[in-house]
Design an enzyme around this catalytic site. Structure first.
Site, PDB file in Angstrom:
ATOM      1  N   PHE A   1      -9.098  21.271   0.828  1.00 57.38           N
ATOM      2  CA  PHE A   1      -8.454  21.816  -0.363  1.00 57.38           C
ATOM      3  C   PHE A   1      -9.530  22.435  -1.240  1.00 57.38           C
ATOM      4  O   PHE A   1     -10.496  21.770  -1.617  1.00 57.38           O
ATOM      5  CB  PHE A   1      -7.708  20.729  -1.159  1.00 57.38           C
ATOM      6  CG  PHE A   1      -7.018  21.283  -2.377  1.00 57.38           C
ATOM      7  CD1 PHE A   1      -5.752  21.837  -2.267  1.00 57.38           C
ATOM      8  CD2 PHE A   1      -7.638  21.266  -3.614  1.00 57.38           C
ATOM      9  CE1 PHE A   1      -5.117  22.373  -3.381  1.00 57.38           C
ATOM     10  CE2 PHE A   1      -7.009  21.808  -4.732  1.00 57.38           C
ATOM     11  CZ  PHE A   1      -5.745  22.363  -4.613  1.00 57.38           C
TER      12      PHE A   1
ATOM     13  N   LYS B   1     -14.163  19.233 -12.339  1.00 57.64           N
ATOM     14  CA  LYS B   1     -13.512  17.959 -12.633  1.00 57.64           C
ATOM     15  C   LYS B   1     -14.324  17.074 -13.584  1.00 57.64           C
ATOM     16  O   LYS B   1     -14.280  17.251 -14.787  1.00 57.64           O
ATOM     17  CB  LYS B   1     -13.165  17.231 -11.340  1.00 57.64           C
ATOM     18  CG  LYS B   1     -11.948  17.839 -10.608  1.00 57.64           C
ATOM     19  CD  LYS B   1     -11.505  16.979  -9.470  1.00 57.64           C
ATOM     20  CE  LYS B   1     -10.301  17.553  -8.723  1.00 57.64           C
ATOM     21  NZ  LYS B   1      -9.045  17.498  -9.483  1.00 57.64           N
TER      22      LYS B   1
ATOM     23  N   ASP C   1     -18.189  22.020  -1.264  1.00 61.38           N
ATOM     24  CA  ASP C   1     -17.237  21.865  -2.366  1.00 61.38           C
ATOM     25  C   ASP C   1     -17.271  20.396  -2.783  1.00 61.38           C
ATOM     26  O   ASP C   1     -16.722  19.537  -2.104  1.00 61.38           O
ATOM     27  CB  ASP C   1     -15.846  22.288  -1.884  1.00 61.38           C
ATOM     28  CG  ASP C   1     -14.759  22.073  -2.934  1.00 61.38           C
ATOM     29  OD1 ASP C   1     -14.989  21.332  -3.911  1.00 61.38           O
ATOM     30  OD2 ASP C   1     -13.656  22.619  -2.761  1.00 61.38           O
TER      31      ASP C   1
END
Length: 390
Positions: free
Chosen positions: A135, A249, A220
């Site tokens: 993702f 995040k 990532d």
């Protein structure tokens, strides 16, 4: 009209929300509008890693908000300079590009890897290989990069130049390599894909493959980085480094900010005017993130995360030994998954009723990504509740 009715009436219905409005947070705890208290084992999806309303982050935001909020990237600012310096000091990187989110950071990494080769005259090298179940975001480029069909449903045709291979399968990856490949992009620990860590031998082989073929390696670390796995960046667990890394995040502990980090060599793909953002790296966002980095990057803090993560995983493994409904326990640090043999939504709902916030991914996996300041006593309470439900 209350917040729930207003949201249901006026906000796009793209999220399946719990039926309560949360109004306050402190540390690892949240309260709803009825005054009910919850232990947060999700941290806003691995975001509020220092807990809700951390006093030092609140103070940094308040101080900067009263000084300078935004001037654009046409000017220098000290908070951005300090954060970039800190990130490079604590990582493999030489350069940082600031964005507003993880998807934007990944978009920047995709653009950088293509432009790096095009600037060198290798215009046929544009293909990026990513992993199945990965993702990488919800923009058109990042959802194309994502290795989950359900994320792409309804958005076809997708962008050209992406392919996907099974995670932890080096032969499958090698079979996809040709003269058009510019980058390999992966998460050292897949988050949305099911909390699946990379195999150490696999990740080492990927790095060697990129070296041999002169391909850029992108990590990532938007969900698995920033101390989440017990080291500042997840790839440090494996003893290898990428050419490009994306984070977001937890970087702002809830204040929106993302960043793409790169080696000096990879960074040559961008020059004046090649990429930009209005809000990326504002004084306010970078002041918050700098305070986060000052706390999370301390060895004593990371050691505690590792210890608590091992304890949490050990308690979940005890549940696996006791209950046949538990299929597998996996993850690193305080990014853990419990795979069960029935719908995860049942457990998410029941635990919410009992005062615990978690979520379910891939239908049958319970994801635990609490604030990194969680203690054993909160974990014990969750384990007791899980045990009774199982």
């Amino acid at each position: 009209m209350d917040s729930i009715n207003k949201t249901d009436n006026f906000v796009f219905q793209t999220y399946q929300r719990q039926g309560k409005a949360l109004v306050r947070g402190e540390g690892v705890y949240l309260w709803d509008e009825d005054g009910k208290k919850y232990i947060d084992f999700l941290a806003g999806i691995a975001v509020v890693s220092l807990g809700h309303c951390h006093p030092k982050i609140t103070e940094a935001i308040s101080r900067q908000a009263s000084t300078l909020v935004h001037v654009s990237n046409l000017f220098y600012t000290m908070p951005q300079a300090d954060l970039a310096s800190k990130l490079c000091e604590k990582s493999f990187a030489d350069r940082v590009f600031f964005a507003n989110s993880g998807a934007e950071a990944n978009e920047a990494a995709i653009k950088l890897s293509r432009r790096y080769f095009q600037k060198k005259g290798e215009k046929d090298r544009f293909k990026i290989i990513t992993m199945e179940q990965s993702f990488h975001g919800r923009t058109m480029a990042t959802l194309t990069a994502t290795g989950q069909d359900k994320i792409k449903d309804g958005f076809y045709p997708l962008l050209k130049g992406f392919s996907h291979v099974p995670f932890n399968d080096i032969d499958a990856l090698k079979n996809q390599i040709d003269e058009t490949v510019c980058a390999i992009m992966l998460e050292p620990v897949q988050g949305e894909g099911g909390i699946i860590p990379a195999d150490p031998d696999y990740l080492f082989a990927v790095r060697q493959l990129c070296n041999d073929k002169k391909i850029l390696l992108i990590f990532d670390e938007i969900q698995c980085g920033m101390g989440r796995c017990g080291t500042l960046f997840a790839h440090e667990l494996y003893g290898i480094t990428p050419d490009i890394m994306t984070i977001a995040k937890a970087l702002g502990n809830g204040f929106p900010i993302g960043a793409m980090l790169a080696t000096q060599n990879a960074a040559t793909g961008f020059d004046y005017g090649s990429h930009a953002t209005t809000f990326g790296g504002t004084p306010l966002a970078t002041a918050a993130a700098l305070e986060v980095m000052n706390i999370i990057s301390q060895n004593i803090f990371l050691d505690k995360v590792h210890q608590i993560g091992e304890y949490f995983k050990g308690e979940l493994l005890k549940l696996k030994e006791k209950h046949t409904k538990v299929v597998e326990v996996r993850g690193k640090g305080l990014l853990l998954g419990l795979e069960i043999d029935k719908d995860a939504g049942f457990f998410v709902g029941k635990l919410f009723e009992k005062g615990f916030i978690i979520n379910g991914i891939q239908d049958k996996i319970l994801r635990f990504a609490p604030p990194l300041i969680i203690e054993k006593q909160e974990i014990d309470k969750l384990i007791l509740a899980l045990d009774s439900l199982l």
